[in-house]
Structure formats: structure tokens, C-alpha cells
Design a protein around this motif. Structure first.
Motif, PDB file in Angstrom:
ATOM      1  N   LEU A  63       2.714  -5.644   2.704  1.00 24.63           N
ATOM      2  CA  LEU A  63       2.204  -4.829   1.872  1.00 24.63           C
ATOM      3  C   LEU A  63       2.898  -4.923   0.420  1.00 24.63           C
ATOM      4  O   LEU A  63       2.387  -5.062  -0.470  1.00 24.63           O
ATOM      5  N   SER A 111      -2.954   4.364   6.654  1.00 22.97           N
ATOM      6  CA  SER A 111      -1.720   3.406   7.176  1.00 22.97           C
ATOM      7  C   SER A 111      -2.409   2.499   8.109  1.00 22.97           C
ATOM      8  O   SER A 111      -2.388   2.705   9.038  1.00 22.97           O
ATOM      9  N   VAL A 119      -3.889  -5.177   5.921  1.00 23.58           N
ATOM     10  CA  VAL A 119      -2.766  -4.994   5.171  1.00 23.58           C
ATOM     11  C   VAL A 119      -2.741  -5.706   3.875  1.00 23.58           C
ATOM     12  O   VAL A 119      -2.482  -5.194   2.625  1.00 23.58           O
ATOM     13  N   LEU A 172      -5.007  -4.091   1.481  1.00 24.47           N
ATOM     14  CA  LEU A 172      -4.368  -2.774   0.836  1.00 24.47           C
ATOM     15  C   LEU A 172      -3.289  -3.115  -0.141  1.00 24.47           C
ATOM     16  O   LEU A 172      -3.393  -2.262  -1.073  1.00 24.47           O
ATOM     17  N   GLY A 173      -2.711  -4.106   0.218  1.00 22.67           N
ATOM     18  CA  GLY A 173      -1.651  -4.377  -0.716  1.00 22.67           C
ATOM     19  C   GLY A 173      -2.106  -4.794  -2.132  1.00 22.67           C
ATOM     20  O   GLY A 173      -1.579  -4.421  -3.057  1.00 22.67           O
ATOM     21  N   GLN A 233       3.794  -4.727   8.490  1.00 22.74           N
ATOM     22  CA  GLN A 233       2.992  -4.139   7.595  1.00 22.74           C
ATOM     23  C   GLN A 233       3.625  -3.969   6.134  1.00 22.74           C
ATOM     24  O   GLN A 233       3.148  -4.341   5.173  1.00 22.74           O
ATOM     25  N   GLN A 234       5.005  -3.535   6.262  1.00 20.40           N
ATOM     26  CA  GLN A 234       5.370  -3.147   4.920  1.00 20.40           C
ATOM     27  C   GLN A 234       5.937  -4.457   4.223  1.00 20.40           C
ATOM     28  O   GLN A 234       5.881  -4.535   2.902  1.00 20.40           O
TER      29      GLN A 234
END
Lengths: 367, 358
Positions: free
Chosen positions: B190, B313, B261, B264-265, B186-187
């Protein structure tokens, strides 16, 4: 005005002006630490959902009641078969289940979701304590040879005292690990970004040349970040020890001194990263790597003693590992003399990267 | 459609040509796959040092001490005369705990009565270690008592069979890394998506029509899919993570998660003034994102408003979803809750990120 105070004032003015940096330093710590605090307010996992697979008979009903009465778990389902119970585990509706045998002789069996090792383990121990208690009571009531056997098989009670965390509070434990790590990562990003702003065509030289005193300018520039994040660190310690009652047996001031040094060291490392890589994004990525994984490598959860040489070496090289040692030792009540060595070590993490960064700045200044 | 495909190709070219983007979305993903599990790969607490006060000094207590030393978790490194001496060693961090076997213990084990007992005082600041020490001790004492009862002809058995599911060796890396890998996926995606959107915004190059936006989103989703399949396939295999393997279901779950993801990013990046902001603001959330996912602290224990924050999240749904599919062998139907939540969140993120009609 000195180079130090010029740089300090300029940075404070920037933070006051820039809404994103303001948000990062003044709002995000409150959100991140506030969410952690609220999340863990229950202290320890309680009333975890479990199921019992058992024939519908008085003994099984008594067992369900006994399990329900424990703090750790509550019975939310009575599936008819193991297969049904396993489906409930996969769906995430229960974390463990007990199979209570229909016939005497075969032992009861507890299955728990070990993919969620922490919660699963707590649920398993909760069910096990209820089951052995009930079985023992029944055997003793029955008396005779079986009762005597039960008495003998009842192992001596092991009394366990957790020094420094008598209630086995996950709230304290997890916040002690996570909150300083969050602030460590946050100050790493904030200071890498701050240093990156001074890059002109990939060089810090022009900025450093401006003052004539690179060391003083660097210190003045980074100090506001260290102060703000240290204040959040102090706020967290007031929350955990003052409001939530986890008072350390050692010195809170030593822990705070360690925190300030950790954040100062982080700022110095950011300065070095930007001076060396001459690119903000690379410095930010490097910060994410070393500060973002600092908790994993600290040994605060799983000790790194059994890890590979490389992992142990990296663990020892990271400043957060030494801060966490200091913090946990003080909470336990270690002598202050032990902390002095740890503080000295943290001080080196400020001085060495800081000095290297200044050397790089000076070299560029000459260039 | 042609425009979307062109925009997708442009986006992939932009990522390939920008070091900050490819290093975040590709190199970091590769690197973390081996860097992150390294401190957990030994799986269990090993040889924590403890001190022993053996007041009885009998054959039985010596056997207990030897058995403790033989456990994986403990190493008896000191024998001390009294508890105070042991506690001093704990505070000076020479040992993690001090164990007292008081006199009369053998009698207690053999007859089930009497005053003899066992007390353990252990450093509780490191809760996980303390639990390992206490657990190892209790197992040794239970085994000893059972043998004593067996020797004396007691046939009552309190044994309870315990079965850890899915992570059958109760390995620590096997528990942490499958969950952390979802957070890593995810991170990194993102950060990359937000960085891309913020860079474009700063340069006045935002996607201005739905087709171009769809192309950008598709390119980022594709990168996310490649990363996720790399983790759930070769990386889990190389690290020997528990595999209950519902692989076909990944073909639905992975694209949905990546889309969510990526969108959202893009939505977050559309707000920011420059590319580096994305990293500056999003990197510090990583630890919280992991805890909000419920892997370490049960979701049931979180207050409702914290769960509401956790909902936005994707990892909060991705962790249960992928643990379910990869480790537990769950079906898509059994995973309908996290799948539904991800779909809802993905829809919201796409609406937020999509270019406004002017």
C-alpha cells in the motif's frame, strides 16, 4: 525575535496552512484513537459463538443451557459431528466447540481455534467452567461414593485478584498498549516529514545557517508537534481514566510526563534520522521500523524475557519500552521513586539524539 | 494489450530505479519477515517471578511451591512472611504476583472441606502475563488435587480434554505472526503503490488511459504476489509457523488480495501531493489496521460502524482468509465470505484509482 520563537511561529503557520499535515495532526489521532476506543468499548470478549456436539437428550440440553448462561460464550450451532463442527470453525462461524460424549466414561472434549489464541482461549475457559460446574452438581446430587469422590476431586478454589485491572478489562489493557504506540508512530512520521521539508539538495545546512542557533531553531521547529501529540495523549488519558474509569493507583501526572518525554524523544530521533540520512523517505522508513514495531518489542504483550539476546537488547534500546514500563507501573501503583529513574532514562532519549542532530547540523553549517 | 505490457514494464523499471520504492516494497518485506517475529519467537511466557507466602508449611504446600517453580511460566523467587510484604514486592516490580497458601490447605484438598485456600494477587496491568500466571497456578492445583483424590481412592474424574486447533502448541508467535504477516504485506504494498501514484501525480506523469493504468496495476500486483508467496512459503517454513496448507487456493487468494491492495494504494496516492506523503499518512495506521483485522480482538465485539470502517482495509478480509488457507487448511468455499469481500473491495478500489475519461 529569537531563533526559537521564529522557528516555532513558522512551524505553527505551516501546520495551519498545509492540509495534509493538519489532517495528520488534528484529524487522524481522533480517527485512530476513536476507532480503538469504540472497538474495545465492550471491555471483554463476551458471547463468543460456540457449538455443542451432543446427542439430543435432557442431560445434553441442560449442558447447552449452562454454557449459554455464561458471559463468555453462547451456543450458536448444534452440529451433528466433529467434522461439521470443524468446518464451522474454519469458516469462522464459531471459535470453539464441545463434544459431549454419548456414553459415560470418556471425558468431554473442548476444541478451540488457537489461531485466534486470545478469543479461542476465552471461549475454551468459558465452556470448561460451565462443564465442570454441571458435572460437579450432578455428581453431588447423585451422592454416594461418586458424590464423595467428586467432592474430593473438586480442587480448592483459587481466588485470583488482578491488581490494577480487577475486571480483567481488555479495553484498558489493549488501549494502554496501543494508543501511546499509535501516537509515538504518528509523531515520528510527522516530525520526520517536517525535518525533511528543510532539506535543500539533500542538506539541512542552509536552513540551520539561517538562524545562527541550530539547537534553538530545531527545538522551536519540533515543539509544536510534541505539544499537539501530547495533547492527544492527555485526551486519551482523560478518556481511559476519567470517562471509562481506569484510574491509576499511582500518578497520572508521572505518566503524562513520560508521554511528553517519549514524544519529544521521538522528535529528536526524527531530527537525527533526517540529518544523518539526508532523505525524507529513508527517515520515514526507519521511523516505521523502530516506532512501528515498538509495541512488539516492548514486552507489553508477550514478555521479552525469553527472547534472543538481540531481541532483548533492541527492546531495551527502544524508548517506548521504558515509557510503557513507567505507564504500567504507575497504573499498578509503583512508588514514584521508580518512575524517576524511568523519566530520567526517557530524558536521555531526548538529549542524546537531539545533541547528535545539532552536532550534525553544525558540521554541515561549517561545510 | 501491448500498451498495458509496456506500461507494466515501465512501472517495474521505475520501481527498480527508485530507492524509496524498492526499499519499501521489496527490502522492507524481506526485513520484516525476520525482524517482526523476533520478540515473539520464544512463543510463551517464561519464568515470571512470583513471591510465595506459605502459611501451612506442610509437605503438600512445599510440593505445590516446587511444582510452580517447575512450570515454564513461573519462577518462585521470594518467600515472604505475609501478603503485605509480597504486595510491596509487586508494587516495586520485583515480582509479578504474590501467592498465599493458607493453613488448612492440605485438609481442604484431602477432604474437600474446610477453610484452607489459595489466593493469588497478580499485576493485572499486563493482562496477558496475569492470565499466564493464573493459568499455571490453576493447572498445578488441579493436578495436586487429582493426585490427592487418587491416593484416597476417589474415582470421580472431572477431567475435560482440551484440544487447541491449528496452533496446537498454543505458541504466541504462531498466533500473532501469521496475522501480522498479512498486515505487513498489505502495508508495504500500500505504501509503495501510493508513493508511486503520488510521485507520478506530482511529476504530471499519471496514467492517462485504461491500458496504461492496467499495466501499472499489474506490475504492483505482481510485486505483491511475489511478497505474499515468499511469506506463505519459505518464511513460514523457516519460522516453523503452523501449516494446514491449502496451497492451490493461494493461487486464487493471493492475486486477489494483492490486486485489491495495489488498487487501493493507487487510489490513495492519486489524491496526495508528493510521494513522501504516502508514508507520512499511512504508516501511523498500521497498528489500527492490525486490530481492525480481528486477530487480537474478535470482530463480533466491534460496533457496526467500526466494522464498516474495517471493511475498507483489505487485511480485515486477508487475515481470516490467509489464516484459513495457510493455518487451518480451509477450502475456497469455506473462505467465500472474505473472498467475496475482497473482490468487492478490489472492484471499488479499481474504479476509484482508474483514470477518469476526459
Amino acid at each position: 525575535m529569537s531563533a526559537f520563537s521564529t522557528a516555532f511561529d513558522r512551524e505553527v503557520a505551516h501546520i495551519a496552512r498545509d492540509r495534509w499535515d493538519r489532517a495528520l495532526l488534528l484529524v487522524m489521532p481522533l480517527v485512530l484513537l476513536g476507532l480503538m476506543a469504540a472497538m474495545l468499548l465492550a471491555g471483554s470478549p463476551r458471547e463468543l459463538p460456540v457449538a455443542v456436539v451432543a446427542p439430543d437428550e435432557p442431560a445434553a440440553r441442560a449442558m447447552v443451557r449452562a454454557i449459554d448462561e455464561t458471559d463468555a460464550v453462547r451456543v450458536v450451532a448444534r452440529p451433528a459431528s466433529e467434522a461439521e463442527a470443524l468446518a464451522l470453525v474454519r469458516e469462522g462461524r464459531i471459535v470453539a466447540f464441545l463434544e459431549w460424549p454419548a456414553r459415560a466414561g470418556s471425558p468431554p472434549r473442548i476444541s478451540y481455534n488457537a489461531s485466534y489464541l486470545s478469543a479461542g482461549g476465552i471461549a475454551e475457559r468459558g465452556i470448561a467452567s460451565a462443564v465442570s460446574q454441571v458435572a460437579l452438581e450432578r455428581a453431588l446430587e447423585g451422592g454416594g461414593v461418586e458424590g464423595l469422590g467428586a467432592l474430593r476431586a473438586n480442587p480448592p478454589r483459587v481466588s485470583v485478584a488482578l491488581l490494577g485491572n480487577p475486571g480483567a478489562s481488555f479495553e484498558w489493557y489493549l488501549q494502554a498498549l496501543v494508543d501511546p504506540a499509535i501516537l509515538h508512530l504518528l509523531v515520528a512520521c510527522a516530525t520526520a516529514m517536517a525535518m525533511g521539508r528543510e532539506l535543500k539538495n539533500g542538506r539541512l545546512g542552509e536552513w540551520a545557517r539561517g538562524s545562527g542557533h541550530p539547537a534553538a531553531t530545531l527545538t522551536g521547529k519540533l515543539l509544536p508537534y510534541v505539544l499537539i501529540v501530547s495533547a492527544w495523549g492527555a485526551a486519551w488519558m482523560i478518556w481511559i481514566s476519567g470517562v471509562r474509569g481506569w484510574a491509576p493507583a499511582g500518578s497520572l501526572m508521572l505518566v503524562f510526563a513520560g508521554q511528553v518525554l517519549l514524544y519529544a524523544a521521538t522528535a529528536a530521533i526524527s531530527a537525527l534520522l533526517v540529518a544523518a540520512t539526508r532523505e525524507t523517505s529513508t527517515a520515514l522508513a526507519a521511523s516505521a521500523v523502530y516506532a512501528g514495531s515498538a509495541l512488539a518489542y516492548s514486552g507489553g504483550s508477550l514478555p521479552v524475557g525469553g527472547a534472543s539476546l538481540l531481541a532483548r537488547g533492541w527492546s531495551a534500546a527502544l524508548p517506548f519500552t521504558h515509557y510503557l514500563d513507567l505507564q504500567m507501573d504507575q497504573w499498578l501503583g509503583a512508588p514514584a521513586s521508580l518512575a524517576m529513574g524511568q523519566l530520567g532514562l526517557l530524558g536521555l532519549y531526548v538529549l542524546v539524539p537531539g545533541a547528535l542532530a545539532v552536532v550534525l547540523l553544525k558540521r554541515k553549517r561549517a561545510a | 494489450m501491448k500498451r498495458a505490457i509496456a506500461a507494466m514494464a515501465d512501472t517495474l523499471r521505475e520501481i527498480a530505479g527508485t530507492r524509496a520504492l524498492w526499499s519499501t516494497m521489496l527490502v522492507a518485506v524481506l526485513f520484516y519477515a525476520f525482524y517482526y517475529p523476533a520478540p515473539y519467537r520464544h512463543q510463551a511466557v517464561t519464568d515470571l517471578p512470583v513471591a510465595v507466602v506459605d502459611e501451612e508449611g506442610s509437605e503438600a504446600t512445599r510440593r505445590i511451591v516446587a511444582r510452580l517453580d517447575d512450570t515454564r511460566e513461573l519462577a518462585v523467587v521470594a518467600r515472604v512472611a505475609n501478603e503485605a510484604e509480597g504486595l510491596r514486592l509487586v508494587r516495586e516490580r520485583e515480582v509479578d504476583g504474590v501467592l498465599r497458601l493458607s493453613s488448612g490447605l492440605t485438609d481442604r484438598i484431602v477432604t474437600g472441606s474446610g477453610q484452607g485456600g489459595i489466593s493469588l494477587q497478580v499485576n493485572g496491568a499486563y493482562l496477558l502475563r496475569a492470565q499466564a500466571v493464573a493459568g499455571a497456578l490453576e493447572a498445578v492445583i488441579r493436578a495436586e488435587a487429582r493426585e490427592a483424590a487418587g491416593r484416597l481412592g476417589g474415582d470421580f474424574d472431572l477431567e475435560i480434554a482440551v484440544r487447541p486447533l491449528f496452533n496446537t502448541t498454543r505458541g504466541y508467535a504462531d498466533y500473532i505472526f501469521p496475522a501480522v504477516s498479512v498486515v505487513i504485506l498489505q502495508q508495504t504494498l500500500l505504501f509503495g503503490a501510493a508513493m508511486l501514484a503520488a510521485r507520478r501525480r506530482a511529476g504530471g506523469r499519471e496514467d492517462r488511459d485504461p491500458a496504461a493504468f492496467a499495466g501499472t496495476l499489474a506490475a504492483l500486483t505482481l510485486i505483491g504476489i511475489v511478497g505474499a508467496l515468499f511469506y506463505f512459503g519459505p518464511v513460514f517454513w523457516l519460522l516453523d509457523m503452523p501449516r494446514g496448507g491449502n496451497i492451490p487456493a493461494l493461487l486464487v487468494a493471493v492475486p486477489l488480495f494483492s490486486l485489491c491492495v495495489a488498487a487501493l494504494g493507487l487510489a490513495i496516492g492519486g489524491w496526495l501531493d508528493e510521494g513522501d506523503r504516502a508514508m507520512e499518512l499511512l504508516v501511523p495506521t498500521s497498528l489500527l489496521v492490525f486490530f481492525l483485522s480481528g486477530a487480537a480482538w474478535p470482530v463480533e465485539m466491534m460496533p457496526a460502524w467500526v466494522r464498516a470502517v474495517a471493511f475498507v482495509s483489505p487485511a480485515s478480509h486477508g487475515v481470516p482468509l490467509f489464516l484459513g488457507l495457510n493455518q487451518m487448511g480451509a477450502s475456497l468455499v469455506e473462505m467465500s465470505r472474505p473472498l467475496g469481500a475482497l473482490a468487492l473491495l478490489a472492484g471499488g478500489a479499481v474504479l476509484l484509482a482508474a483514470p477518469r475519461r476526459s
